[in-house]
Design an enzyme around this catalytic site. Sequence first.
Site, mmCIF file in Angstrom:
data_model
loop_
_atom_site.group_PDB
_atom_site.id
_atom_site.type_symbol
_atom_site.label_atom_id
_atom_site.label_comp_id
_atom_site.label_asym_id
_atom_site.label_seq_id
_atom_site.Cartn_x
_atom_site.Cartn_y
_atom_site.Cartn_z
ATOM 1 N N ARG A 95 3.666 -11.557 6.029
ATOM 2 C CA ARG A 95 3.739 -11.437 4.563
ATOM 3 C C ARG A 95 4.307 -12.719 3.948
ATOM 4 O O ARG A 95 3.852 -13.186 2.902
ATOM 5 C CB ARG A 95 4.612 -10.234 4.204
ATOM 6 C CG ARG A 95 4.867 -10.097 2.704
ATOM 7 C CD ARG A 95 5.667 -8.855 2.376
ATOM 8 N NE ARG A 95 6.089 -8.858 0.981
ATOM 9 C CZ ARG A 95 6.778 -7.874 0.431
ATOM 10 N NH1 ARG A 95 7.098 -6.799 1.154
ATOM 11 N NH2 ARG A 95 7.134 -7.938 -0.836
ATOM 12 N N ASN A 149 -0.596 -1.167 2.798
ATOM 13 C CA ASN A 149 -1.218 -2.023 1.793
ATOM 14 C C ASN A 149 -2.227 -2.980 2.401
ATOM 15 O O ASN A 149 -2.127 -3.291 3.591
ATOM 16 C CB ASN A 149 -0.120 -2.850 1.108
ATOM 17 C CG ASN A 149 0.435 -2.111 -0.082
ATOM 18 O OD1 ASN A 149 -0.320 -1.461 -0.792
ATOM 19 N ND2 ASN A 149 1.729 -2.189 -0.270
ATOM 20 N N CYS A 171 0.191 5.462 -3.394
ATOM 21 C CA CYS A 171 0.994 4.353 -3.886
ATOM 22 C C CYS A 171 2.125 4.915 -4.750
ATOM 23 O O CYS A 171 2.015 6.026 -5.277
ATOM 24 C CB CYS A 171 0.118 3.419 -4.726
ATOM 25 S SG CYS A 171 1.009 1.981 -5.332
ATOM 26 N N HIS A 201 -2.792 -0.731 -7.675
ATOM 27 C CA HIS A 201 -2.192 -1.999 -8.138
ATOM 28 C C HIS A 201 -3.051 -2.644 -9.221
ATOM 29 O O HIS A 201 -2.937 -3.839 -9.495
ATOM 30 C CB HIS A 201 -1.975 -2.989 -6.975
ATOM 31 C CG HIS A 201 -0.873 -2.559 -6.059
ATOM 32 N ND1 HIS A 201 -0.345 -3.365 -5.096
ATOM 33 C CD2 HIS A 201 -0.206 -1.392 -5.959
ATOM 34 C CE1 HIS A 201 0.600 -2.704 -4.439
ATOM 35 N NE2 HIS A 201 0.716 -1.516 -4.935
ATOM 36 N N TYR A 254 1.689 -4.698 -11.782
ATOM 37 C CA TYR A 254 0.881 -5.728 -11.114
ATOM 38 C C TYR A 254 -0.079 -6.444 -12.070
ATOM 39 O O TYR A 254 -0.594 -7.526 -11.766
ATOM 40 C CB TYR A 254 0.093 -5.114 -9.956
ATOM 41 C CG TYR A 254 0.972 -4.881 -8.751
ATOM 42 C CD1 TYR A 254 1.593 -3.646 -8.554
ATOM 43 C CD2 TYR A 254 1.232 -5.899 -7.832
ATOM 44 C CE1 TYR A 254 2.433 -3.436 -7.476
ATOM 45 C CE2 TYR A 254 2.070 -5.693 -6.743
ATOM 46 C CZ TYR A 254 2.667 -4.462 -6.570
ATOM 47 O OH TYR A 254 3.509 -4.253 -5.508
HETATM 48 C C1 G6P Z 1 5.571 -1.724 -4.837
HETATM 49 C C2 G6P Z 1 4.195 -1.404 -4.361
HETATM 50 C C3 G6P Z 1 4.082 -1.377 -2.891
HETATM 51 C C4 G6P Z 1 4.667 -2.635 -2.315
HETATM 52 C C5 G6P Z 1 6.108 -2.695 -2.682
HETATM 53 C C6 G6P Z 1 6.729 -3.979 -2.193
HETATM 54 O O1 G6P Z 1 6.273 -0.582 -4.924
HETATM 55 O O2 G6P Z 1 3.717 -0.175 -4.897
HETATM 56 O O3 G6P Z 1 2.717 -1.251 -2.566
HETATM 57 O O4 G6P Z 1 4.542 -2.691 -0.908
HETATM 58 O O5 G6P Z 1 6.303 -2.665 -4.071
HETATM 59 O O6 G6P Z 1 8.124 -3.820 -2.284
HETATM 60 P P1 G6P Z 1 9.043 -4.831 -1.475
HETATM 61 O O7 G6P Z 1 10.428 -4.327 -1.705
HETATM 62 O O8 G6P Z 1 8.594 -4.748 -0.036
HETATM 63 O O9 G6P Z 1 8.773 -6.180 -2.072
#
Ligand code: G6P
Length: 440
Positions: A95, A149, A171, A201, A254
Amino acid sequence: MDGLKIVTIGGGSSYTPELIEGFIKRYDELPVKELWLVDVPEGNEKLKNVGALAKRMVEKAGVPIDIKLSLDRREALPGADFVTTQIRVGQLGARAKDETIPLKYGVIGQETNGPGGLFKGLRTIPVILDICRDIETLCPDAWLINFSNPAGMVTEAVLRYSNISKTIGLCNVPIGMRMGISEMLGVDVERVHIDFAGLNHMVYGLNVYLDGKNITDDVLNKLVSGEGMTMKNIVNLGWEKDFIKALGALPCPYHRYYYQTSKMLEEEQKDYAEKGSRAEVVQQLENELFELYKNTELSEKPKQLEERGGAYYSDAACSLINSIYNDKQDIQPVNTRNNGAIASIPAESAVEVNCVITKDGPRPIAVGDLPVAVRGLVQQIKSFERVSAEAAVMGDYHKALLAMVINPLVPSDSIAKDLLDEMLEAHRYYLPRFNENVVS
Ligand code: G6P
Protein backbone atom coordinates in the site's frame (compact mmCIF):
# COMPACT_ATOMS: atom_id res chain seq x y z
CA MET A 1 -31.08 -23.27 15.50
CA ASP A 2 -27.92 -25.38 15.39
CA GLY A 3 -25.78 -22.26 14.81
CA LEU A 4 -23.67 -20.97 11.94
CA LYS A 5 -20.20 -21.59 10.65
CA ILE A 6 -18.39 -18.45 9.52
CA VAL A 7 -14.94 -18.29 7.91
CA THR A 8 -12.99 -15.02 7.84
CA ILE A 9 -10.13 -14.96 5.36
CA GLY A 10 -7.64 -12.29 6.39
CA GLY A 11 -8.54 -13.15 9.97
CA GLY A 12 -5.23 -11.80 11.29
CA SER A 13 -6.37 -8.26 10.47
CA SER A 14 -6.30 -5.63 13.18
CA TYR A 15 -9.99 -5.07 12.42
CA THR A 16 -10.98 -8.59 13.54
CA PRO A 17 -11.83 -7.61 17.16
CA GLU A 18 -14.63 -5.42 15.75
CA LEU A 19 -15.99 -8.46 13.90
CA ILE A 20 -15.88 -10.53 17.10
CA GLU A 21 -17.65 -7.75 19.01
CA GLY A 22 -20.31 -7.65 16.30
CA PHE A 23 -21.00 -11.37 16.57
CA ILE A 24 -21.00 -11.28 20.39
CA LYS A 25 -23.58 -8.50 20.62
CA ARG A 26 -25.86 -10.26 18.10
CA TYR A 27 -25.41 -13.80 19.48
CA ASP A 28 -29.03 -14.24 20.61
CA GLU A 29 -30.36 -13.81 17.08
CA LEU A 30 -27.20 -14.78 15.19
CA PRO A 31 -25.82 -17.90 16.96
CA VAL A 32 -22.34 -18.32 15.45
CA LYS A 33 -21.11 -21.71 16.62
CA GLU A 34 -17.80 -21.79 14.74
CA LEU A 35 -15.68 -18.87 13.58
CA TRP A 36 -12.54 -19.73 11.63
CA LEU A 37 -9.90 -17.02 11.33
CA VAL A 38 -7.71 -17.80 8.32
CA ASP A 39 -4.56 -16.06 7.17
CA VAL A 40 -1.41 -16.58 5.11
CA PRO A 41 1.97 -17.63 6.56
CA GLU A 42 3.22 -14.01 6.47
CA GLY A 43 0.31 -13.14 8.78
CA ASN A 44 0.77 -16.04 11.22
CA GLU A 45 2.06 -13.96 14.13
CA LYS A 46 -0.80 -11.47 13.73
CA LEU A 47 -3.27 -14.36 13.45
CA LYS A 48 -2.13 -15.95 16.71
CA ASN A 49 -2.19 -12.55 18.44
CA VAL A 50 -5.69 -11.56 17.21
CA GLY A 51 -6.96 -15.12 17.64
CA ALA A 52 -5.98 -15.18 21.32
CA LEU A 53 -7.78 -11.87 21.89
CA ALA A 54 -10.85 -13.17 20.02
CA LYS A 55 -10.97 -16.21 22.34
CA ARG A 56 -10.67 -13.98 25.41
CA MET A 57 -13.46 -11.74 24.09
CA VAL A 58 -15.96 -14.58 23.57
CA GLU A 59 -15.01 -16.18 26.89
CA LYS A 60 -15.54 -12.91 28.79
CA ALA A 61 -18.86 -12.40 26.98
CA GLY A 62 -19.91 -15.95 27.84
CA VAL A 63 -21.00 -16.83 24.31
CA PRO A 64 -20.08 -20.32 23.02
CA ILE A 65 -18.42 -19.25 19.76
CA ASP A 66 -15.65 -21.73 18.95
CA ILE A 67 -12.77 -19.67 17.51
CA LYS A 68 -10.45 -21.70 15.26
CA LEU A 69 -7.25 -20.47 13.57
CA SER A 70 -5.78 -21.80 10.33
CA LEU A 71 -3.25 -21.00 7.62
CA ASP A 72 -5.15 -23.23 5.18
CA ARG A 73 -8.49 -21.96 3.95
CA ARG A 74 -9.32 -25.36 2.44
CA GLU A 75 -9.24 -26.78 5.97
CA ALA A 76 -11.61 -24.03 7.16
CA LEU A 77 -14.13 -23.69 4.31
CA PRO A 78 -16.11 -26.99 4.30
CA GLY A 79 -19.67 -26.34 5.48
CA ALA A 80 -19.27 -22.58 5.91
CA ASP A 81 -22.52 -20.56 5.86
CA PHE A 82 -20.74 -17.23 5.33
CA VAL A 83 -17.21 -16.47 4.12
CA THR A 84 -15.92 -12.97 4.81
CA THR A 85 -12.77 -11.73 3.04
CA GLN A 86 -10.63 -8.87 4.38
CA ILE A 87 -7.29 -9.42 2.70
CA ARG A 88 -4.45 -6.97 1.93
CA VAL A 89 -2.20 -8.72 -0.61
CA GLY A 90 1.34 -7.48 -0.08
CA GLN A 91 0.34 -6.06 3.30
CA LEU A 92 0.92 -2.39 4.13
CA GLY A 93 4.27 -2.33 2.34
CA ALA A 94 2.48 -2.70 -0.98
CA ARG A 95 0.00 0.00 0.00
CA ALA A 96 2.87 2.39 0.78
CA LYS A 97 4.15 1.91 -2.78
CA ASP A 98 0.64 2.52 -4.17
CA GLU A 99 0.46 5.77 -2.21
CA THR A 100 3.96 7.10 -2.88
CA ILE A 101 5.09 6.13 -6.40
CA PRO A 102 2.30 8.16 -8.13
CA LEU A 103 3.32 11.26 -6.12
CA LYS A 104 6.65 11.24 -7.99
CA TYR A 105 4.64 11.81 -11.20
CA GLY A 106 2.42 14.52 -9.71
CA VAL A 107 -0.48 12.05 -9.48
CA ILE A 108 -2.75 11.24 -6.51
CA GLY A 109 -1.36 8.25 -4.57
CA GLN A 110 -4.28 6.60 -2.78
CA GLU A 111 -5.22 3.14 -1.47
CA THR A 112 -8.26 2.58 -3.69
CA ASN A 113 -8.27 5.43 -6.22
CA GLY A 114 -6.12 6.21 -9.26
CA PRO A 115 -2.98 4.11 -9.87
CA GLY A 116 -3.12 2.81 -6.28
CA GLY A 117 -6.64 1.51 -6.83
CA LEU A 118 -5.59 -0.17 -10.08
CA PHE A 119 -2.69 -1.99 -8.42
CA LYS A 120 -4.69 -2.92 -5.30
CA GLY A 121 -7.11 -4.54 -7.75
CA LEU A 122 -4.38 -6.24 -9.81
CA ARG A 123 -2.96 -7.82 -6.61
CA THR A 124 -6.29 -8.68 -4.94
CA ILE A 125 -8.61 -9.95 -7.71
CA PRO A 126 -6.65 -13.12 -8.63
CA VAL A 127 -6.48 -14.13 -4.95
CA ILE A 128 -10.20 -13.51 -4.40
CA LEU A 129 -11.03 -15.54 -7.54
CA ASP A 130 -8.90 -18.41 -6.20
CA ILE A 131 -10.92 -18.21 -2.98
CA CYS A 132 -14.12 -18.27 -5.08
CA ARG A 133 -12.98 -21.52 -6.70
CA ASP A 134 -12.46 -23.05 -3.23
CA ILE A 135 -15.89 -21.81 -2.11
CA GLU A 136 -17.43 -23.41 -5.21
CA THR A 137 -16.01 -26.82 -4.29
CA LEU A 138 -16.01 -26.73 -0.49
CA CYS A 139 -19.02 -24.60 0.57
CA PRO A 140 -21.06 -23.84 -2.58
CA ASP A 141 -24.09 -22.64 -0.57
CA ALA A 142 -22.10 -20.06 1.37
CA TRP A 143 -22.45 -16.28 0.99
CA LEU A 144 -19.23 -14.44 0.13
CA ILE A 145 -19.12 -11.11 1.95
CA ASN A 146 -16.10 -9.20 0.69
CA PHE A 147 -14.63 -6.06 2.15
CA SER A 148 -11.17 -6.39 0.63
CA ASN A 149 -10.43 -3.24 -1.28
CA PRO A 150 -11.05 -2.05 -3.86
CA ALA A 151 -14.38 -3.55 -2.80
CA GLY A 152 -16.35 -2.34 -5.82
CA MET A 153 -13.83 -3.55 -8.39
CA VAL A 154 -13.51 -6.87 -6.54
CA THR A 155 -17.29 -7.36 -6.55
CA GLU A 156 -17.34 -6.54 -10.29
CA ALA A 157 -14.64 -9.19 -10.85
CA VAL A 158 -16.42 -11.86 -8.79
CA LEU A 159 -19.69 -11.23 -10.67
CA ARG A 160 -17.95 -11.39 -14.08
CA TYR A 161 -15.20 -13.98 -13.61
CA SER A 162 -16.44 -16.46 -11.01
CA ASN A 163 -19.40 -18.82 -10.56
CA ILE A 164 -20.21 -17.32 -7.18
CA SER A 165 -23.48 -15.41 -7.50
CA LYS A 166 -24.06 -15.22 -3.75
CA THR A 167 -21.54 -12.43 -3.33
CA ILE A 168 -21.83 -9.02 -1.68
CA GLY A 169 -19.28 -6.22 -1.45
CA LEU A 170 -19.25 -4.16 1.69
CA CYS A 171 -17.90 -0.78 2.71
CA ASN A 172 -18.12 1.48 5.71
CA VAL A 173 -18.37 4.74 3.76
CA PRO A 174 -22.21 4.77 3.77
CA ILE A 175 -22.43 4.10 7.53
CA GLY A 176 -19.67 6.69 7.97
CA MET A 177 -21.72 9.26 6.02
CA ARG A 178 -24.84 8.51 8.09
CA MET A 179 -22.84 8.84 11.32
CA GLY A 180 -21.21 12.07 10.08
CA ILE A 181 -24.61 13.59 9.40
CA SER A 182 -26.13 12.37 12.66
CA GLU A 183 -23.20 13.97 14.53
CA MET A 184 -23.59 17.16 12.46
CA LEU A 185 -27.30 17.31 13.39
CA GLY A 186 -26.84 16.04 16.94
CA VAL A 187 -29.36 13.22 16.42
CA ASP A 188 -29.32 9.42 16.73
CA VAL A 189 -27.97 7.76 13.56
CA GLU A 190 -31.11 5.56 13.32
CA ARG A 191 -33.14 8.70 12.52
CA VAL A 192 -30.99 9.50 9.46
CA HIS A 193 -31.70 7.78 6.14
CA ILE A 194 -29.78 8.42 2.91
CA ASP A 195 -30.63 7.36 -0.65
CA PHE A 196 -27.21 5.97 -1.66
CA ALA A 197 -26.42 5.46 -5.36
CA GLY A 198 -23.22 4.99 -7.32
CA LEU A 199 -20.18 2.78 -6.88
CA ASN A 200 -17.95 1.88 -3.96
CA HIS A 201 -15.89 4.94 -2.94
CA MET A 202 -17.87 6.76 -5.67
CA VAL A 203 -21.27 6.76 -3.96
CA TYR A 204 -23.59 9.80 -3.69
CA GLY A 205 -26.31 10.56 -1.17
CA LEU A 206 -29.06 11.62 -3.58
CA ASN A 207 -31.45 12.53 -0.74
CA VAL A 208 -31.04 12.79 3.03
CA TYR A 209 -33.96 12.26 5.42
CA LEU A 210 -34.45 12.92 9.13
CA ASP A 211 -37.41 10.97 10.52
CA GLY A 212 -38.60 10.60 6.91
CA LYS A 213 -38.44 14.34 6.13
CA ASN A 214 -36.20 15.37 3.24
CA ILE A 215 -33.45 17.58 4.70
CA THR A 216 -31.02 17.39 1.80
CA ASP A 217 -30.71 21.15 1.33
CA ASP A 218 -30.14 21.78 5.06
CA VAL A 219 -27.38 19.15 5.09
CA LEU A 220 -25.72 20.55 1.97
CA ASN A 221 -25.77 24.02 3.55
CA LYS A 222 -24.00 22.63 6.61
CA LEU A 223 -21.49 20.75 4.45
CA VAL A 224 -20.29 23.90 2.76
CA SER A 225 -19.40 25.38 6.12
CA GLY A 226 -16.96 22.46 6.52
CA GLU A 227 -18.98 20.63 9.16
CA GLY A 228 -18.60 16.86 9.59
CA MET A 229 -18.48 14.29 6.86
CA THR A 230 -15.09 12.80 6.36
CA MET A 231 -13.21 9.65 7.43
CA LYS A 232 -10.10 9.25 9.55
CA ASN A 233 -8.05 8.68 6.41
CA ILE A 234 -9.32 11.58 4.29
CA VAL A 235 -8.62 15.23 5.05
CA ASN A 236 -11.67 17.50 5.20
CA LEU A 237 -10.91 20.54 3.05
CA GLY A 238 -14.48 21.83 3.10
CA TRP A 239 -16.34 22.39 -0.17
CA GLU A 240 -17.00 25.40 -2.42
CA LYS A 241 -20.49 26.54 -1.37
CA ASP A 242 -21.83 27.22 -4.86
CA PHE A 243 -20.53 23.90 -6.22
CA ILE A 244 -22.23 21.82 -3.57
CA LYS A 245 -25.49 23.73 -4.03
CA ALA A 246 -25.29 23.16 -7.78
CA LEU A 247 -24.43 19.47 -7.29
CA GLY A 248 -27.57 19.04 -5.20
CA ALA A 249 -26.39 15.68 -3.82
CA LEU A 250 -24.15 14.54 -0.99
CA PRO A 251 -20.65 13.59 -2.18
CA CYS A 252 -18.77 10.86 -0.30
CA PRO A 253 -15.34 11.63 1.23
CA TYR A 254 -13.57 9.97 -1.71
CA HIS A 255 -15.12 12.44 -4.16
CA ARG A 256 -12.56 14.94 -2.86
CA TYR A 257 -9.96 13.16 -5.01
CA TYR A 258 -12.05 13.96 -8.10
CA TYR A 259 -13.64 17.34 -7.34
CA GLN A 260 -10.64 18.73 -5.41
CA THR A 261 -7.79 16.88 -7.12
CA SER A 262 -5.15 19.60 -7.08
CA LYS A 263 -5.84 20.55 -3.46
CA MET A 264 -5.81 16.90 -2.35
CA LEU A 265 -2.56 16.28 -4.22
CA GLU A 266 -0.99 19.26 -2.48
CA GLU A 267 -2.19 17.95 0.89
CA GLU A 268 -0.85 14.48 0.14
CA GLN A 269 2.58 15.77 -0.85
CA LYS A 270 2.72 17.93 2.32
CA ASP A 271 1.59 15.03 4.54
CA TYR A 272 4.05 12.67 2.88
CA ALA A 273 6.94 15.07 3.49
CA GLU A 274 5.89 15.59 7.13
CA LYS A 275 4.80 12.13 8.30
CA GLY A 276 5.14 9.67 5.41
CA SER A 277 2.34 7.91 3.53
CA ARG A 278 -1.01 6.96 5.08
CA ALA A 279 0.24 3.35 4.96
CA GLU A 280 3.19 4.29 7.18
CA VAL A 281 0.88 6.11 9.60
CA VAL A 282 -1.40 3.06 9.64
CA GLN A 283 1.56 0.73 10.15
CA GLN A 284 2.33 2.66 13.34
CA LEU A 285 -1.32 2.38 14.41
CA GLU A 286 -1.23 -1.34 13.63
CA ASN A 287 1.94 -1.84 15.69
CA GLU A 288 0.30 -0.12 18.65
CA LEU A 289 -2.89 -2.14 18.21
CA PHE A 290 -1.04 -5.45 18.08
CA GLU A 291 0.94 -4.50 21.18
CA LEU A 292 -2.41 -3.88 22.89
CA TYR A 293 -3.82 -7.18 21.59
CA LYS A 294 -0.91 -9.06 23.18
CA ASN A 295 -2.05 -7.93 26.62
CA THR A 296 -3.78 -11.00 28.10
CA GLU A 297 -5.79 -8.65 30.36
CA LEU A 298 -7.47 -7.21 27.25
CA SER A 299 -10.74 -8.99 26.39
CA GLU A 300 -12.67 -6.39 24.43
CA LYS A 301 -12.26 -4.33 21.26
CA PRO A 302 -9.92 -1.41 22.09
CA LYS A 303 -11.19 2.13 21.37
CA GLN A 304 -8.03 2.81 19.35
CA LEU A 305 -9.50 0.67 16.55
CA GLU A 306 -11.84 3.57 15.80
CA GLU A 307 -8.77 5.57 14.71
CA ARG A 308 -8.70 3.58 11.49
CA GLY A 309 -10.59 4.76 8.40
CA GLY A 310 -12.18 1.32 8.19
CA ALA A 311 -13.94 1.60 11.56
CA TYR A 312 -17.49 0.13 11.55
CA TYR A 313 -16.69 -2.05 8.51
CA SER A 314 -16.95 -5.23 10.50
CA ASP A 315 -20.11 -4.17 12.30
CA ALA A 316 -21.65 -3.52 8.88
CA ALA A 317 -20.66 -7.09 7.95
CA CYS A 318 -22.25 -8.56 11.08
CA SER A 319 -25.41 -6.54 10.50
CA LEU A 320 -25.59 -7.77 6.89
CA ILE A 321 -25.04 -11.42 7.89
CA ASN A 322 -27.66 -11.05 10.61
CA SER A 323 -30.24 -9.66 8.17
CA ILE A 324 -29.66 -12.46 5.65
CA TYR A 325 -29.73 -15.18 8.33
CA ASN A 326 -32.92 -13.78 9.90
CA ASP A 327 -34.57 -12.54 6.69
CA LYS A 328 -34.92 -9.12 8.31
CA GLN A 329 -35.78 -7.28 5.05
CA ASP A 330 -34.23 -4.10 6.39
CA ILE A 331 -32.46 -1.62 4.11
CA GLN A 332 -28.66 -1.60 3.90
CA PRO A 333 -26.28 -0.06 1.32
CA VAL A 334 -24.15 -2.80 -0.26
CA ASN A 335 -22.30 -3.61 -3.49
CA THR A 336 -24.36 -6.02 -5.55
CA ARG A 337 -25.50 -6.78 -9.09
CA ASN A 338 -27.20 -3.66 -10.48
CA ASN A 339 -30.15 -5.43 -12.13
CA GLY A 340 -31.32 -2.11 -13.52
CA ALA A 341 -31.36 -0.21 -10.22
CA ILE A 342 -29.20 2.50 -11.82
CA ALA A 343 -30.35 2.95 -15.41
CA SER A 344 -27.03 4.16 -16.84
CA ILE A 345 -24.94 1.27 -15.46
CA PRO A 346 -25.03 -2.21 -17.10
CA ALA A 347 -27.46 -4.59 -15.37
CA GLU A 348 -24.74 -7.17 -14.75
CA SER A 349 -22.33 -4.69 -13.14
CA ALA A 350 -21.74 -4.14 -9.44
CA VAL A 351 -23.17 -0.93 -7.96
CA GLU A 352 -23.38 0.45 -4.42
CA VAL A 353 -27.04 1.14 -3.63
CA ASN A 354 -29.60 0.70 -0.88
CA CYS A 355 -30.97 -2.85 -0.87
CA VAL A 356 -33.68 -4.74 0.97
CA ILE A 357 -31.73 -7.52 2.74
CA THR A 358 -33.61 -10.83 2.63
CA LYS A 359 -32.78 -14.49 3.25
CA ASP A 360 -32.10 -14.64 -0.50
CA GLY A 361 -29.67 -11.73 -0.28
CA PRO A 362 -29.81 -8.06 -1.30
CA ARG A 363 -32.63 -6.75 -3.47
CA PRO A 364 -31.46 -3.42 -4.95
CA ILE A 365 -33.94 -0.55 -4.62
CA ALA A 366 -34.54 1.20 -7.94
CA VAL A 367 -32.77 4.54 -8.22
CA GLY A 368 -33.88 5.46 -11.73
CA ASP A 369 -30.89 7.28 -13.08
CA LEU A 370 -28.09 9.29 -11.57
CA PRO A 371 -28.23 13.06 -12.00
CA VAL A 372 -26.71 14.05 -15.36
CA ALA A 373 -23.89 15.92 -13.62
CA VAL A 374 -22.55 12.82 -11.84
CA ARG A 375 -23.51 10.09 -14.33
CA GLY A 376 -20.43 10.58 -16.50
CA LEU A 377 -17.88 10.26 -13.70
CA VAL A 378 -19.60 7.16 -12.32
CA GLN A 379 -19.65 5.53 -15.76
CA GLN A 380 -15.97 6.42 -16.29
CA ILE A 381 -15.04 4.81 -12.97
CA LYS A 382 -17.13 1.75 -13.86
CA SER A 383 -15.23 1.50 -17.16
CA PHE A 384 -11.98 1.78 -15.20
CA GLU A 385 -13.12 -0.98 -12.81
CA ARG A 386 -14.10 -3.32 -15.64
CA VAL A 387 -10.89 -2.84 -17.63
CA SER A 388 -8.81 -3.15 -14.46
CA ALA A 389 -10.58 -6.37 -13.50
CA GLU A 390 -9.99 -7.81 -16.97
CA ALA A 391 -6.31 -6.81 -16.77
CA ALA A 392 -6.05 -8.51 -13.37
CA VAL A 393 -7.60 -11.77 -14.58
CA MET A 394 -5.67 -11.91 -17.86
CA GLY A 395 -2.37 -10.51 -16.58
CA ASP A 396 -2.67 -8.30 -19.66
CA TYR A 397 -0.22 -5.37 -19.88
CA HIS A 398 -2.18 -3.47 -22.53
CA LYS A 399 -5.44 -3.74 -20.57
CA ALA A 400 -3.59 -2.48 -17.49
CA LEU A 401 -2.20 0.45 -19.50
CA LEU A 402 -5.66 1.20 -20.88
CA ALA A 403 -7.10 1.20 -17.33
CA MET A 404 -4.33 3.54 -16.17
CA VAL A 405 -4.92 5.99 -19.03
CA ILE A 406 -8.73 6.11 -18.67
CA ASN A 407 -8.55 6.71 -14.93
CA PRO A 408 -9.58 10.37 -14.40
CA LEU A 409 -6.75 10.98 -11.93
CA VAL A 410 -4.00 10.10 -14.46
CA PRO A 411 -3.18 13.14 -16.64
CA SER A 412 -1.60 11.64 -19.78
CA ASP A 413 -0.79 8.42 -21.62
CA SER A 414 2.98 8.88 -21.25
CA ILE A 415 2.73 9.40 -17.49
CA ALA A 416 0.35 6.41 -17.37
CA LYS A 417 2.89 4.20 -19.12
CA ASP A 418 5.83 5.30 -16.96
CA LEU A 419 3.74 4.84 -13.81
CA LEU A 420 2.50 1.43 -14.94
CA ASP A 421 6.00 0.17 -15.73
CA GLU A 422 7.43 1.38 -12.41
CA MET A 423 4.55 -0.03 -10.36
CA LEU A 424 4.52 -3.38 -12.18
CA GLU A 425 8.18 -3.74 -11.24
CA ALA A 426 7.63 -2.54 -7.65
CA HIS A 427 4.82 -5.08 -7.12
CA ARG A 428 6.37 -7.83 -9.20
CA TYR A 429 6.24 -10.51 -6.51
CA TYR A 430 2.47 -10.07 -5.95
CA LEU A 431 1.56 -10.04 -9.66
CA PRO A 432 2.26 -13.61 -10.79
CA ARG A 433 -0.13 -13.30 -13.75
CA PHE A 434 2.03 -10.49 -15.13
CA ASN A 435 5.25 -12.35 -14.41
CA GLU A 436 5.11 -16.00 -15.37
CA ASN A 437 8.44 -16.61 -13.68
CA VAL A 438 7.24 -15.36 -10.26
CA VAL A 439 5.70 -18.13 -8.18
CA SER A 440 3.35 -16.43 -5.70
C1 G6P B 1 -12.21 3.99 4.60
C2 G6P B 1 -12.60 3.09 3.48
C3 G6P B 1 -11.89 1.80 3.50
C4 G6P B 1 -10.41 2.04 3.62
C5 G6P B 1 -10.15 2.74 4.90
C6 G6P B 1 -8.69 3.08 5.03
O1 G6P B 1 -12.97 3.72 5.67
O2 G6P B 1 -14.01 2.86 3.46
O3 G6P B 1 -12.21 1.11 2.31
O4 G6P B 1 -9.67 0.83 3.59
O5 G6P B 1 -10.84 3.96 4.98
O6 G6P B 1 -8.47 3.44 6.37
P1 G6P B 1 -6.97 3.45 6.91
O7 G6P B 1 -7.11 3.77 8.36
O8 G6P B 1 -6.42 2.08 6.63
O9 G6P B 1 -6.27 4.51 6.11
